[in-house]
Design a protein around this motif. Structure first.
Motif, PDB file in Angstrom:
ATOM      1  N   ILE A   1      -6.086   8.438   3.510  1.00  0.00           N
ATOM      2  CA  ILE A   1      -5.495   7.096   5.268  1.00  0.00           C
ATOM      3  C   ILE A   1      -3.687   6.538   3.811  1.00  0.00           C
TER       4      ILE A   1
ATOM      5  N   GLY B   1      -8.193   8.260  11.286  1.00  0.00           N
ATOM      6  CA  GLY B   1      -6.766   7.697  10.723  1.00  0.00           C
ATOM      7  C   GLY B   1      -6.148   7.988   9.469  1.00  0.00           C
ATOM      8  N   TYR B   2      -6.219   9.391   8.907  1.00  0.00           N
ATOM      9  CA  TYR B   2      -6.094   9.583   8.066  1.00  0.00           C
ATOM     10  C   TYR B   2      -4.758   9.628   8.603  1.00  0.00           C
ATOM     11  N   GLN B   3      -3.136   9.525   7.372  1.00  0.00           N
ATOM     12  CA  GLN B   3      -1.751   9.341   7.599  1.00  0.00           C
ATOM     13  C   GLN B   3      -1.157  10.327   6.604  1.00  0.00           C
TER      14      GLN B   3
ATOM     15  N   GLU C   1     -11.391   5.283  -0.444  1.00  0.00           N
ATOM     16  CA  GLU C   1     -11.447   5.701   0.840  1.00  0.00           C
ATOM     17  C   GLU C   1     -12.415   7.056   0.734  1.00  0.00           C
TER      18      GLU C   1
END
Ligand SMILES: [Fe+2]
Length: 180
Positions: free
Chosen positions: A162, A72-74, A103
């Protein structure tokens, strides 16, 4: 390859499988990237231009996107620290304080060395994870830790996030903290 030192007992854990098993048992992700993907001219370079940082991100694009897709890293970037970094001493003093984040804190070591000091399970206590090029680690959300350099005093790492609010360090006062 990463190496563990348990602060209470001085016990060391070496060898990729042993390290992975120990870290997984502590809830800490440990993976490895192929260091041969890094272009030769960046293998021992600790002062990096924006273009060179982008070159590192391109070299590991598949690994970064795989990790981001699973976890889920953005956003991601490259950080470089060495004696050429202004105020390195002050930065290290600031780093070496136990803290938590909202996080997980993931770092992939591209060059040089670093140490994560992590609070383990109650029966384990604090342990050091010494990381070399290719080592990828993630300290779980809310898990007390700090990052520092080895005597080599230089590292290049990819960081993945994230969301910006998760990067904030929340000090963690711990009477059980074991100094090295
Ligand atoms: Fe942190």
């Amino acid at each position: 390859m990463a190496e563990i030192r348990i602060r209470n007992t001085g016990e060391r854990i070496t060898g990729e499988e042993n390290v992975r098993e120990f870290l997984n048992g502590q809830g800490v992700l440990y993976e490895h990237w192929d260091t041969s993907k890094l272009p030769g001219h960046l293998r021992d370079k600790y002062v990096l231009s924006d273009e060179e940082k982008n070159e590192i991100l391109r070299a590991y694009d598949a690994e970064i996107r795989d990790l981001a897709g699973r976890r889920g890293y953005q956003t991601w970037d490259v950080v470089a620290l060495s004696d050429a970094t202004p105020n390195l001493e002050e930065l290290l003093k600031k780093f070496e304080q136990v803290h938590t984040h909202t996080e997980d804190e993931v770092r992939a070591i591209v060059a040089g060395e670093g140490i994560f000091v992590i609070k383990g399970k109650p029966e384990t206590g604090y342990f050091d994870v010494k990381l070399n090029a290719g080592d990828v680690i993630s300290v779980p959300e809310g898990n007390p830790h700090f990052f520092t350099l080895t005597d080599l005093r230089r590292v290049v790492a990819v960081r993945l996030f994230i969301e910006p609010s998760g990067w904030v360090a929340h000090p963690y006062e711990d009477p059980e903290f074991q100094k090295a």
